[in-house]
Design a protein around this motif. Sequence first.
Motif, PDB file in Angstrom:
ATOM      1  N   ILE A 176       0.691  -1.329   0.023  1.00 14.38           N
ATOM      2  CA  ILE A 176      -0.217  -0.251   0.137  1.00 14.38           C
ATOM      3  C   ILE A 176       0.751   1.193   0.048  1.00 14.38           C
ATOM      4  CG2 ILE A 176      -1.506   1.248   1.279  1.00 14.38           C
ATOM      5  CD1 ILE A 176      -2.980  -0.998  -0.064  1.00 14.38           C
ATOM      6  N   ALA A 177       1.916   1.294   0.979  1.00 16.25           N
ATOM      7  CA  ALA A 177       2.726   2.369   0.749  1.00 16.25           C
ATOM      8  C   ALA A 177       3.379   2.470  -0.505  1.00 16.25           C
ATOM      9  CB  ALA A 177       3.830   2.025   1.992  1.00 16.25           C
ATOM     10  N   GLU A 178       4.023   1.479  -1.314  1.00 17.74           N
ATOM     11  CA  GLU A 178       4.502   1.597  -2.418  1.00 17.74           C
ATOM     12  C   GLU A 178       3.508   2.399  -3.634  1.00 17.74           C
ATOM     13  OE1 GLU A 178       5.696  -2.098  -4.009  1.00 17.74           O
ATOM     14  OE2 GLU A 178       7.916  -1.735  -3.226  1.00 17.74           O
ATOM     15  N   LEU A 179       2.030   2.017  -3.216  1.00 18.18           N
ATOM     16  CA  LEU A 179       0.997   2.489  -4.289  1.00 18.18           C
ATOM     17  C   LEU A 179       0.974   3.921  -4.016  1.00 18.18           C
ATOM     18  CD1 LEU A 179      -1.011   1.485  -6.376  1.00 18.18           C
ATOM     19  CD2 LEU A 179      -2.635   1.084  -4.465  1.00 18.18           C
ATOM     20  N   PHE A 180       1.096   4.459  -2.707  1.00 18.82           N
ATOM     21  CA  PHE A 180       1.021   5.794  -2.654  1.00 18.82           C
ATOM     22  C   PHE A 180       2.282   6.597  -3.240  1.00 18.82           C
ATOM     23  CE2 PHE A 180      -2.301   4.825   0.378  1.00 18.82           C
ATOM     24  CZ  PHE A 180      -3.214   5.710   0.203  1.00 18.82           C
ATOM     25  N   GLN A 181       3.186   6.015  -2.938  1.00 18.71           N
ATOM     26  CA  GLN A 181       4.512   6.732  -3.389  1.00 18.71           C
ATOM     27  C   GLN A 181       4.390   6.890  -5.009  1.00 18.71           C
ATOM     28  OE1 GLN A 181       7.927   5.739  -0.737  1.00 18.71           O
ATOM     29  NE2 GLN A 181       6.943   3.974  -0.891  1.00 18.71           N
ATOM     30  N   SER A 182       3.650   5.758  -5.588  1.00 19.97           N
ATOM     31  CA  SER A 182       3.761   5.940  -7.051  1.00 19.97           C
ATOM     32  C   SER A 182       2.575   7.060  -7.703  1.00 19.97           C
ATOM     33  CB  SER A 182       3.020   4.660  -7.686  1.00 19.97           C
ATOM     34  OG  SER A 182       1.682   4.483  -7.480  1.00 19.97           O
ATOM     35  N   PHE A 183       1.832   7.585  -6.708  1.00 18.01           N
ATOM     36  CA  PHE A 183       0.955   8.577  -6.991  1.00 18.01           C
ATOM     37  C   PHE A 183       1.844   9.833  -7.442  1.00 18.01           C
ATOM     38  CE2 PHE A 183      -2.428   6.139  -4.908  1.00 18.01           C
ATOM     39  CZ  PHE A 183      -2.877   5.746  -6.099  1.00 18.01           C
ATOM     40  N   LYS A 184       2.920   9.880  -6.933  1.00 24.49           N
ATOM     41  CA  LYS A 184       3.888  11.175  -7.094  1.00 24.49           C
ATOM     42  C   LYS A 184       4.159  11.182  -8.368  1.00 24.49           C
ATOM     43  CE  LYS A 184       7.920  13.068  -5.040  1.00 24.49           C
ATOM     44  NZ  LYS A 184       9.042  13.015  -4.377  1.00 24.49           N
ATOM     45  N   SER A 185       4.263  10.375  -9.132  1.00 22.44           N
ATOM     46  CA  SER A 185       4.873  10.508 -10.591  1.00 22.44           C
ATOM     47  C   SER A 185       3.812  10.865 -11.375  1.00 22.44           C
ATOM     48  CB  SER A 185       5.535   9.049 -10.989  1.00 22.44           C
ATOM     49  OG  SER A 185       4.472   8.088 -10.817  1.00 22.44           O
ATOM     50  N   VAL A 186       2.595  10.841 -11.240  1.00 26.49           N
ATOM     51  CA  VAL A 186       1.453  11.364 -11.832  1.00 26.49           C
ATOM     52  C   VAL A 186       0.922  12.618 -11.468  1.00 26.49           C
ATOM     53  CG1 VAL A 186       0.852   9.080 -12.778  1.00 26.49           C
ATOM     54  CG2 VAL A 186      -0.290  10.098 -10.787  1.00 26.49           C
ATOM     55  N   GLY A 187       1.787  13.195 -10.364  1.00 25.43           N
ATOM     56  CA  GLY A 187       1.451  14.570 -10.203  1.00 25.43           C
ATOM     57  C   GLY A 187       0.349  15.003  -9.137  1.00 25.43           C
ATOM     58  N   VAL A 188      -0.004  13.767  -8.315  1.00 24.58           N
ATOM     59  CA  VAL A 188      -0.666  13.893  -7.255  1.00 24.58           C
ATOM     60  C   VAL A 188      -0.195  14.354  -5.977  1.00 24.58           C
ATOM     61  CG1 VAL A 188      -2.764  13.042  -5.896  1.00 24.58           C
ATOM     62  CG2 VAL A 188      -2.423  12.250  -8.512  1.00 24.58           C
ATOM     63  N   THR A 189      -0.716  15.507  -5.332  1.00 24.80           N
ATOM     64  CA  THR A 189      -0.269  15.819  -4.037  1.00 24.80           C
ATOM     65  C   THR A 189      -0.782  14.898  -2.982  1.00 24.80           C
ATOM     66  OG1 THR A 189      -0.278  18.143  -4.774  1.00 24.80           O
ATOM     67  CG2 THR A 189      -0.126  17.650  -2.353  1.00 24.80           C
ATOM     68  N   VAL A 190      -0.013  14.084  -2.481  1.00 24.22           N
ATOM     69  CA  VAL A 190      -0.481  13.062  -1.213  1.00 24.22           C
ATOM     70  C   VAL A 190       0.027  13.304  -0.059  1.00 24.22           C
ATOM     71  CG1 VAL A 190      -0.380  10.654  -0.734  1.00 24.22           C
ATOM     72  CG2 VAL A 190      -0.135  11.237  -3.425  1.00 24.22           C
ATOM     73  N   ILE A 191      -0.969  13.247   1.103  1.00 30.75           N
ATOM     74  CA  ILE A 191      -0.606  13.553   2.333  1.00 30.75           C
ATOM     75  C   ILE A 191      -1.164  12.259   3.233  1.00 30.75           C
ATOM     76  CG2 ILE A 191      -0.954  14.920   4.508  1.00 30.75           C
ATOM     77  CD1 ILE A 191      -2.062  17.223   2.850  1.00 30.75           C
ATOM     78  N   VAL A 192      -0.310  11.573   3.547  1.00 30.83           N
ATOM     79  CA  VAL A 192      -0.368  10.276   4.271  1.00 30.83           C
ATOM     80  C   VAL A 192       0.115  10.603   5.761  1.00 30.83           C
ATOM     81  CG1 VAL A 192       0.110   7.949   4.448  1.00 30.83           C
ATOM     82  CG2 VAL A 192       0.120   9.022   2.286  1.00 30.83           C
ATOM     83  N   CYS A 193      -1.199  10.101   6.589  1.00 33.36           N
ATOM     84  CA  CYS A 193      -0.744  10.124   8.028  1.00 33.36           C
ATOM     85  C   CYS A 193      -0.598   8.659   8.497  1.00 33.36           C
ATOM     86  CB  CYS A 193      -1.965  10.397   8.673  1.00 33.36           C
ATOM     87  SG  CYS A 193      -2.277  10.527  10.348  1.00 33.36           S
ATOM     88  N   THR A 194       0.599   8.472   9.083  1.00 32.21           N
ATOM     89  CA  THR A 194       0.800   7.248   9.616  1.00 32.21           C
ATOM     90  C   THR A 194       1.535   7.164  11.042  1.00 32.21           C
ATOM     91  OG1 THR A 194       2.122   5.203   8.944  1.00 32.21           O
ATOM     92  CG2 THR A 194       2.978   7.257   8.165  1.00 32.21           C
ATOM     93  N   HIS A 195       1.304   5.849  11.728  1.00 35.87           N
ATOM     94  CA  HIS A 195       2.211   5.705  12.599  1.00 35.87           C
ATOM     95  C   HIS A 195       3.385   5.098  12.344  1.00 35.87           C
ATOM     96  CE1 HIS A 195      -1.477   5.813  15.172  1.00 35.87           C
ATOM     97  NE2 HIS A 195      -0.638   6.634  16.137  1.00 35.87           N
TER      98      HIS A 195
END
Length: 220
Positions: A176-195
């Motif tokens: 799941i973390a990898e998936l979120f990181q992949s959104f960066k390459s398509v220009g989406v601003t991603v804010i993830v809250c995590t422990h």
Amino acid sequence: MIVFEQVSKRYPGGHEALSEVSFELRHGELVVLSGHSGAGKSTLLKMIPVLERPTSGRVLINNQDVSHLPRAGIPYLRRSLGLMLQDNRLLYDRNVFDNIVLPLVIGGMAPKDAARRVHAALERVGLGGRDQEMPIGLSGGEQQRVAIARAIVKRPSILIADEPTAHLDAAYAHEIAELFQSFKSVGVTVIVCTHDPALFAETRPRRLVLRQGHLIEGAE
Ligand SMILES: Nc1ncnc2c1ncn2[C@@H]1O[C@H](COP(=O)(O)OP(=O)(O)OP(=O)(O)O)[C@@H](O)[C@H]1O
């Protein structure tokens, strides 16, 4: 694109959940928000879709001050946001397709276009062809992917996720973390809250750290 200017939040009868938090996020940035339980992470995230408003300070999204946005403007704002918040559960009596298509139907999209978007979103999260399955038959990681597909199906410019890897075992959490990181390459601003910020460390994201409502790391 997202600016917090000295944002403070005091809940009625409570102590201050956020104290003069200021930061600026650029378009296409991946940001990992962490901090101890009760530090104010969810409160901060909720300011962006105006689920909470600051007691003082301002929140700007694409140059618009949303902290004073009239109620009538909120649905329009939320259309540009992909939200995965802690209480956004899947509908267990609907199949995967129906769960994901819902925001598009609400937005009035034609069924054929909506179906195309749902299939594209499922491909994006690695669940192509699984649209007719029921969520209960999916693993925890797959269910989380369905929630991600639902959040991205509107093609939001900003994606906000509150603990998307909670309750997942290490292998699923990593995927799941990898998936979120992949959104960066398509220009989406991603804010993830995590422990568990280490999960997202691969692409060296920007880190914001809250302690007792104060931003102690990542202001600039
Ligand atoms: N609706 C509310 N009414 C009153 N107090 C609240 C409300 N929501 C949060 N709080 C309080 O504000 C503080 C920050 O809460 P918040 O949920 O933002 O923290 P968090 O960092 O997301 O915590 P967790 O990691 O446990 O989810 C806490 O003291 C919490 O009890």
